[in-house]
Design a protein around this motif. Structure first.
Motif, PDB file in Angstrom:
ATOM      1  N   ASP A  37     -43.655  16.085  51.309  1.00  0.00           N
ATOM      2  CA  ASP A  37     -42.676  15.646  50.313  1.00  0.00           C
ATOM      3  C   ASP A  37     -43.214  15.855  48.900  1.00  0.00           C
ATOM      4  N   ARG A  38     -44.458  15.452  48.718  1.00  0.00           N
ATOM      5  CA  ARG A  38     -45.048  15.516  47.380  1.00  0.00           C
ATOM      6  C   ARG A  38     -45.075  16.944  46.851  1.00  0.00           C
TER       7      ARG A  38
ATOM      8  N   GLU B 211     -43.346  19.626  47.983  1.00  0.00           N
ATOM      9  CA  GLU B 211     -42.185  20.471  48.248  1.00  0.00           C
ATOM     10  C   GLU B 211     -41.732  21.139  46.950  1.00  0.00           C
TER      11      GLU B 211
ATOM     12  N   GLU C  36     -43.895  19.572  59.546  1.00  0.00           N
ATOM     13  CA  GLU C  36     -44.322  19.043  58.255  1.00  0.00           C
ATOM     14  C   GLU C  36     -45.467  19.875  57.678  1.00  0.00           C
TER      15      GLU C  36
ATOM     16  N   LYS D 270     -46.065  13.947  56.269  1.00  0.00           N
ATOM     17  CA  LYS D 270     -44.741  13.871  55.644  1.00  0.00           C
ATOM     18  C   LYS D 270     -44.866  13.560  54.155  1.00  0.00           C
TER      19      LYS D 270
ATOM     20  N   ARG E  58     -44.066  23.112  56.298  1.00  0.00           N
ATOM     21  CA  ARG E  58     -42.847  23.035  55.495  1.00  0.00           C
ATOM     22  C   ARG E  58     -42.959  23.825  54.188  1.00  0.00           C
TER      23      ARG E  58
END
Length: 657
Positions: A345-346, A348, A371, A341, A374
């Protein structure tokens, strides 16, 4: 005996250190994929020769496309080149077309970084992931002008050091290598470098260097051990004060060794084109067939922060748009959800995607898959049940239920995945035809479940089957290997079973025939007498035995018959014969940390279809590794976070993480 390859011995003098590229370059337009020999990759290093006291040539004994992504070589390359007193350059096996031209024009084996002759280096370090690379080592030794036999080398020749998983039984290549290194390499290469540097200034002979190396923890010097036989081994005797047993090296804190920091970016196409970060090392799942899981114990996790820093450094240094999170079972990291995750997130909004190698069904969940995918393409999912029937999975201690598999793939197909790959083995101990045929039923049910969950008929399943090879330092080291004829017959029946239903059109089947596996078995569990077979195969043209188009079963059979039978043993004696508890095994004096009695008991449990728990989450079951290596299982939570580093978007602008 010359055969189809004439071997030329060069004088025992120090080889020129000048680049051979002026002689090599005119040959390159005449060979396939010449770019693999030119070097100059992003993050490659070529340090000044004169500034180093100790010089390593690091070899992966396969083609560039396989060898360049190898993590082990890449790690040692950086570790050594960070030392002010050392340098390391890389070399790979050359294809037969270039080998022929090199022999014709007198071009010696070379490194790709500075194209210096391999024979000019102090050490030739060879990383063996598989035993089928042994003949490629001999090609490099001969092209380099290094005597094939360690006993024929003098102070002018490099010290040949073998490492990697296959080095845990180096006896079949004991006549060709000076030293075998057991276990993790990050620290021991520094120790070896220190020993060689001090020896070079001492003025003593090569034998003294070997004695010093034999007392370096993790280093095994075959020439300092005498082996006696009466069909099987009767005694292994250390000489000249060498230790009675050699214990593997274990790197305890992976965060202290964040390598590779700057992954090599290939110039030619390779099997993996991604940055790879090892998130933990070792495995305690206890799969009885898995040598890697056994010899790399105990589990040592990299911290969440450590993983984050390594991924960031790798992406910045390489520009790769994919990062592989590597280990033997990556989804088993105690903080895998936080890792995936945090990284998703980093990155994205960038083109940087994540990937996991084959994962266990019981460690997988759809949130993890989402994840991982993604920021990238949603490719197929890969799982490794290994055995088709529940019974055989108990034997191998791979307790993945079909119900869990069907439930997992159903959820994946419902979420939009369209294909799944399943890995199996054929020829496992106690296996019968029915155990293999159940693979077909499992694949059929995966397709049926996928169609139901997705409402589509285009879902696919690929089953990939490899021949089982018993390996040293596993509970199956005593097992009889299945004959290739039996393996091939079972695979033929399996294909018929897959195609017996119309749904079989949605199932792909990939497999390796049993013949290369039998030869791998000979090399994996052989003793010193097998060295003559390897040498004969090489002299008669054996090269790239891990490649089906180059492998010749007949050549290996003929060499085994010619070299083993006069010694009272045979190919079958080394492969399809079951060992008893009292037999001295060729690697018994090489300590992987596992107690021999524990391995034998686990073999008995396998025969009685008894399972073994994962000791990460249960009380210790005394395999012996932790006390013998002075380490413990190290798992999270680490108490750290994926720190908010700045990342780059695809056009090079900074993004806040």
């Amino acid at each position: 005996m010359c055969g189809s390859v004439c071997v030329t011995r060069l004088p025992s003098v120090r080889v020129s250190v000048l680049s051979v590229f002026p002689a090599l370059e005119p040959l390159l337009p005449r060979v396939s994929k010449p770019v693999q020999y030119v070097g100059g990759e992003l993050n490659a290093q070529a340090k000044p020769w004169e500034g180093a006291a100790v010089r390593w040539a690091l070899m992966y004994p396969d083609a560039y496309e396989v060898g360049l992504p190898n993590q082990g070589v890449m790690i040692l390359y950086e570790v050594l080149n960070e030392r002010a007193d050392a340098l390391a350059e890389r070399c790979y096996a050359v294809w037969p077309d270039l080998e022929a031209l090199m022999r014709e024009h007198g071009v010696p084996a070379f490194t790709v970084d500075s194209h210096r002759p391999v024979g000019a280096f102090d050490l030739l370090g060879v990383s063996f992931s598989t035993e089928l690379g042994y003949t490629n080592l001999l090609t490099t030794l001969d092209l380099a002008g290094i005597p094939l036999h360690a006993a024929d080398r003098d102070e002018s020749h490099p010290v040949v050091v073998a490492g990697g998983h296959a080095a845990f039984n180096p006896e079949p290549i004991s006549r060709f290598v000076d030293v075998a290194v057991l276990g993790d390499g990050e620290e021991v290469v520094g120790d070896i470098t220190d020993v060689v540097r001090e020896w070079k200034s001492s003025g003593t002979d090569r034998r003294e260097l070997l004695r010093r190396l034999a007392h370096t923890p993790g280093c095994y010097v075959p020439s300092l051990y005498s082996v006696e036989y009466d069909e099987s081994i009767t005694a292994v005797t250390p000489l000249e004060g060498a230790p009675a047993t050699v214990q593997k090296r274990t790197t305890s804190d992976l965060d202290e060794w964040p390598y590779p920091k700057a992954p090599l970016v290939p110039l030619a196409e390779t099997v993996h084109e991604r940055a790879s970060v090892e998130i933990f090392r070792g495995c305690t799942r206890g799969c009885r067939f898995c040598q890697a899981g056994m010899i790399t114990r105990p589990v040592r996790e990299r911290s969440l922060e450590g993983v984050g820093r390594m991924v960031d450094a790798a992406v910045r240094a390489s520009g790769f748009d994919e990062v592989g999170l590597l280990s033997l079972s990556s989804a088993d990291h105690s903080e895998i959800a936080e890792i995936t995750k945090g990284l998703a997130d980093r990155y994205e909004g960038t083109n940087t995607s994540l990937s996991l190698p084959s994962t266990r069904v019981d460690a997988f969940n759809i949130d993890l898959a989402n994840e991982i995918s993604r920021n990238g393409r949603r490719s197929g999912l890969t799982f490794a049940p290994e055995g088709g029937s529940e019974r055989i999975r108990k034997v191998i201690n791979k307790m993945v239920s079909e119900e869990d598999l069907i439930r997992t793939v159903s959820e994946a197909f419902a979420q939009g995945w369209r294909q799944v790959k399943l890995y199996f083995m054929c020829g496992l101990p106690t296996e019968e035809d029915e155990d293999v045929l159940e693979i077909a039923g499992m694949a059929h049910r995966v397709i049926e479940a996928g169609r139901k969950a997705s409402g589509r008929n285009d879902v696919r399943c690929t089953i990939s089957i490899g021949g089982f090879v018993p390996k040293p330092h596993t509970p199956f080291q005593w097992a009889a290997q299945c004959h290739p004829d039996v393996v091939d017959d079972r695979l033929r029946k399996l294909r018929e079973a897959v195609n017996s239903k119309k749904i079989g059109r949605n199932i792909g089947m990939r497999y390796h025939d049993g013949q290369p596996s039998l030869i791998e078995g000979l090399l994996a569990r052989g003793d010193r007498r097998v060295g003559a077979v390897i040498e004969r195969v090489w002299r008669e043209g054996g090269r790239f035995d891990g490649w089906s188009e180059h492998f010749s079963y007949e050549r290996w059979l003929a060499a085994a018959e010619a070299e083993l039978e006069p010694q009272g043993v045979s190919l079958e004696w080394f492969t399809t014969r079951e060992r008893d508890e009292a037999e001295v095994l060729p690697w018994d004096h090489l300590d992987s940390g596992l107690e021999r009695d524990w391995l034998w008991q686990d073999w008995q449990d396998a025969l009685s279809e008894q399972e073994q728990d994962d000791c990460r989450w249960t009380p210790c079951f005394d395999c012996g590794v932790c006390p013998s290596t002075g380490t413990d299982i190290e798992v999270g939570p680490s108490g750290t976070t994926l720190i908010p580093l700045t990342v780059l978007n695809p056009v090079g602008r900074e993004l806040g993480a």
